[in-house]
Design an enzyme around this catalytic site. Structure first.
Site, PDB file in Angstrom:
ATOM      1  N   ASN A 193       2.110  -3.271   7.936  1.00 25.34           N
ATOM      2  CA  ASN A 193       2.700  -3.720   6.665  1.00 25.34           C
ATOM      3  C   ASN A 193       3.479  -2.609   5.973  1.00 25.34           C
ATOM      4  O   ASN A 193       4.578  -2.839   5.463  1.00 25.34           O
ATOM      5  CB  ASN A 193       1.611  -4.275   5.745  1.00 25.34           C
ATOM      6  CG  ASN A 193       1.015  -5.545   6.310  1.00 25.34           C
ATOM      7  OD1 ASN A 193       1.717  -6.515   6.542  1.00 25.34           O
ATOM      8  ND2 ASN A 193      -0.285  -5.532   6.584  1.00 25.34           N
ATOM      9  N   ALA A 223       0.812  -1.215   0.000  1.00 26.38           N
ATOM     10  CA  ALA A 223       0.000   0.000   0.000  1.00 26.38           C
ATOM     11  C   ALA A 223       0.846   1.267   0.000  1.00 26.38           C
ATOM     12  O   ALA A 223       0.316   2.359   0.140  1.00 26.38           O
ATOM     13  CB  ALA A 223      -0.912  -0.017   1.222  1.00 26.38           C
ATOM     14  N   HIS A 245      -0.442   7.732   3.035  1.00 26.34           N
ATOM     15  CA  HIS A 245       0.924   7.444   3.512  1.00 26.34           C
ATOM     16  C   HIS A 245       1.876   8.384   2.784  1.00 26.34           C
ATOM     17  O   HIS A 245       1.916   8.392   1.546  1.00 26.34           O
ATOM     18  CB  HIS A 245       1.329   6.002   3.205  1.00 26.34           C
ATOM     19  CG  HIS A 245       0.451   4.982   3.868  1.00 26.34           C
ATOM     20  ND1 HIS A 245       0.325   4.884   5.238  1.00 26.34           N
ATOM     21  CD2 HIS A 245      -0.330   4.017   3.359  1.00 26.34           C
ATOM     22  CE1 HIS A 245      -0.517   3.903   5.528  1.00 26.34           C
ATOM     23  NE2 HIS A 245      -0.935   3.364   4.411  1.00 26.34           N
TER      24      HIS A 245
HETATM   25  N1  LIG Z   1       1.764  -5.567   2.162  1.00 26.64           N
HETATM   26  C1  LIG Z   1       0.786  -4.678   2.326  1.00 26.64           C
HETATM   27  O1  LIG Z   1       0.927  -3.473   2.058  1.00 26.64           O
HETATM   28  C2  LIG Z   1      -0.539  -5.146   2.833  1.00 26.64           C
HETATM   29  C3  LIG Z   1      -1.677  -4.325   2.716  1.00 26.64           C
HETATM   30  C4  LIG Z   1      -2.889  -4.807   3.177  1.00 26.64           C
HETATM   31  C5  LIG Z   1      -2.968  -6.024   3.814  1.00 26.64           C
HETATM   32  N2  LIG Z   1      -1.831  -6.777   3.962  1.00 26.64           N
HETATM   33  C6  LIG Z   1      -1.859  -8.061   4.671  1.00 26.64           C
HETATM   34  O2  LIG Z   1      -2.219  -9.094   3.756  1.00 26.64           O
HETATM   35  C7  LIG Z   1      -2.953 -10.105   4.451  1.00 26.64           C
HETATM   36  C8  LIG Z   1      -4.285 -10.365   3.731  1.00 26.64           C
HETATM   37  O3  LIG Z   1      -5.041  -9.175   3.712  1.00 26.64           O
HETATM   38  P1  LIG Z   1      -6.587  -9.211   3.265  1.00 26.64           P
HETATM   39  O4  LIG Z   1      -7.070  -7.824   3.269  1.00 26.64           O
HETATM   40  O5  LIG Z   1      -6.733 -10.047   2.040  1.00 26.64           O
HETATM   41  O6  LIG Z   1      -7.230  -9.969   4.510  1.00 26.64           O
HETATM   42  P2  LIG Z   1      -8.659 -10.718   4.572  1.00 26.64           P
HETATM   43  O7  LIG Z   1      -9.018 -10.777   6.017  1.00 26.64           O
HETATM   44  O8  LIG Z   1      -9.618 -10.118   3.625  1.00 26.64           O
HETATM   45  O9  LIG Z   1      -8.322 -12.201   4.051  1.00 26.64           O
HETATM   46  C9  LIG Z   1      -7.440 -13.067   4.719  1.00 26.64           C
HETATM   47  C10 LIG Z   1      -7.872 -14.492   4.423  1.00 26.64           C
HETATM   48  O10 LIG Z   1      -6.859 -15.373   4.936  1.00 26.64           O
HETATM   49  C11 LIG Z   1      -7.472 -16.387   5.723  1.00 26.64           C
HETATM   50  N3  LIG Z   1      -6.510 -16.775   6.771  1.00 26.64           N
HETATM   51  C12 LIG Z   1      -6.051 -15.997   7.779  1.00 26.64           C
HETATM   52  N4  LIG Z   1      -5.139 -16.672   8.513  1.00 26.64           N
HETATM   53  C13 LIG Z   1      -5.031 -17.904   7.940  1.00 26.64           C
HETATM   54  C14 LIG Z   1      -4.246 -19.054   8.238  1.00 26.64           C
HETATM   55  N5  LIG Z   1      -3.401 -19.087   9.279  1.00 26.64           N
HETATM   56  N6  LIG Z   1      -4.394 -20.150   7.474  1.00 26.64           N
HETATM   57  C15 LIG Z   1      -5.251 -20.144   6.410  1.00 26.64           C
HETATM   58  N7  LIG Z   1      -6.017 -19.075   6.072  1.00 26.64           N
HETATM   59  C16 LIG Z   1      -5.901 -17.968   6.841  1.00 26.64           C
HETATM   60  C17 LIG Z   1      -8.770 -15.776   6.263  1.00 26.64           C
HETATM   61  O11 LIG Z   1      -9.730 -16.774   6.540  1.00 26.64           O
HETATM   62  C18 LIG Z   1      -9.198 -14.872   5.103  1.00 26.64           C
HETATM   63  O12 LIG Z   1     -10.026 -15.554   4.170  1.00 26.64           O
HETATM   64  C19 LIG Z   1      -3.130  -9.604   5.903  1.00 26.64           C
HETATM   65  O13 LIG Z   1      -2.161 -10.178   6.743  1.00 26.64           O
HETATM   66  C20 LIG Z   1      -2.890  -8.114   5.785  1.00 26.64           C
HETATM   67  O14 LIG Z   1      -2.367  -7.550   6.979  1.00 26.64           O
HETATM   68  C21 LIG Z   1      -0.652  -6.371   3.455  1.00 26.64           C
END
Ligand SMILES: NC(=O)c1ccc[n+]([C@@H]2O[C@H](COP(=O)([O-])OP(=O)(O)OC[C@H]3O[C@@H](n4cnc5c(N)ncnc54)[C@H](O)[C@@H]3O)[C@@H](O)[C@H]2O)c1
Length: 278
Positions: free
Chosen positions: A199, A131, A229
């Site tokens: 993140n 992001a 940001h």
């Molecule tokens: N790199 C970045 O800039 C950035 C930005 C936004 C989100 N993220 C991260 O990316 C990840 C996903 O974000 P999102 O918005 O898609 O989240 P989300 O909650 O929409 O989806 C996450 C999915 O993963 C599943 N899940 C969670 N833990 C699990 C595990 N241990 N085993 C199997 N399945 C599991 C959940 O059931 C859900 O369906 C999060 O950790 C979030 O913090 C990163």
């Protein structure tokens, strides 16, 4: 060109966008497995795909055998999933992409463990910019030395609802009338007190000068319409200033749409021979 076989951990907001992109004809990739510990999330994604993956699972049981047929594992689930799935994938010699990059700052020793296994197994670990923007300039500047990196995150006050640090400081979010600084400190502290920012702070720290040297300021602004940001850095290369005004994802307002797009852009970079940008 042979298609890369991909496994996706996490069928939520980012996972769904990634899988839809792979399901299209733009990337030289095919989906081989989907894993999510909420089967209903697998189900709704699976039914929306034209080309169905061979395997769907709700845990890491039997992962070793499946990994033999996969070229790239994408983690887009949670910090816990990084240890649970990324480590075995690397041990089996599979390249990985990590979206829950905050895990590399928050889980002690995890970054070093991942780096060491990746070197031993000659694997790649892809960490998309997510992001935030400006990662390209930071990486280039770091070649000769960066003196300072500052991240300022500005969100509407409701974006901090439920935050324990804000509660402990006695800050009343609903009574904030003009931009108010909630926190100033380094990235390692910021991710502890503001896990919502984890993140972005982690990716910047890894690209630049590390979590203790990266300064973070967090602001609640009633006038803010989006999650902003701003990255400011200077060093031998000169000065850098980048501001991103992020549109939240429809499915999960905590996740910026740009994060999912950045993962898809990284997949494109992996699968195409001409790679633009640093
Ligand atoms: N790199 C970045 O800039 C950035 C930005 C936004 C989100 N993220 C991260 O990316 C990840 C996903 O974000 P999102 O918005 O898609 O989240 P989300 O909650 O929409 O989806 C996450 C999915 O993963 C599943 N899940 C969670 N833990 C699990 C595990 N241990 N085993 C199997 N399945 C599991 C959940 O059931 C859900 O369906 C999060 O950790 C979030 O913090 C990163």
């Amino acid at each position: 060109m042979e298609k890369l076989r991909v496994g996706v951990i996490g069928c939520g907001t980012i996972g769904t966008e990634i899988c839809k992109a792979i399901d299209g004809d733009d990337l030289e990739m095919e989906l081989f497995f989907l894993i999510d510990n909420h089967p209903e999330n697998i189900e709704s994604l699976y039914t929306s795909l034209k080309k169905k993956p061979e395997i769907t699972k709700s845990d890491s049981h039997g992962l070793g055998a499946i990994l033999e047929d996969v070229d790239l594992v994408i983690e887009c689930a949670s910090q816990a999933a990084v240890r649970e799935f990324v480590i075995p994938a690397l041990r089996s010699g599979t390249n990985v992409m990590i979206l829950s990059v905050g895990a590399l700052l928050c889980i002690e020793g995890l970054y070093e463990e991942i780096e060491s296994i990746a070197k031993e197994k000659d694997c790649k670990v892809y960490i998309p910019s997510g992001a935030v923007a400006g990662i390209d300039g930071l990486k280039s500047g770091a070649m000769v030395g960066i003196e300072s990196v500052e991240l300022t995150t500005i969100k509407p006050p409701r974006g901090f609802e439920g935050n324990e640090y804000v509660k402990e400081k006695g800050i009343e979010l609903s009574s904030i009338e003009r931009a108010e600084t909630l926190f100033v400190g380094h990235a390692k502290e910021a991710v502890k007190y503001f896990p919502e920012n984890v993140n972005v702070a982690a990716t910047l720290s890894l690209a630049g000068i590390g979590p203790k040297a990266t300064r973070v300021k967090i602001v609640a602004d009633p006038g803010a319409k989006r999650n902003v940001h701003e990255v400011k850095a200077w060093g031998e290369f000169g000065n850098l200033f980048v501001r991103v005004e992020n549109v939240p994802s429809a499915a999960n307002p905590k996740t910026s749409y740009l994060a999912a797009l950045s993962a898809i852009a990284t997949l494109k970079r992996i699968s195409y021979p001409i790679k633009v940008g640093t």
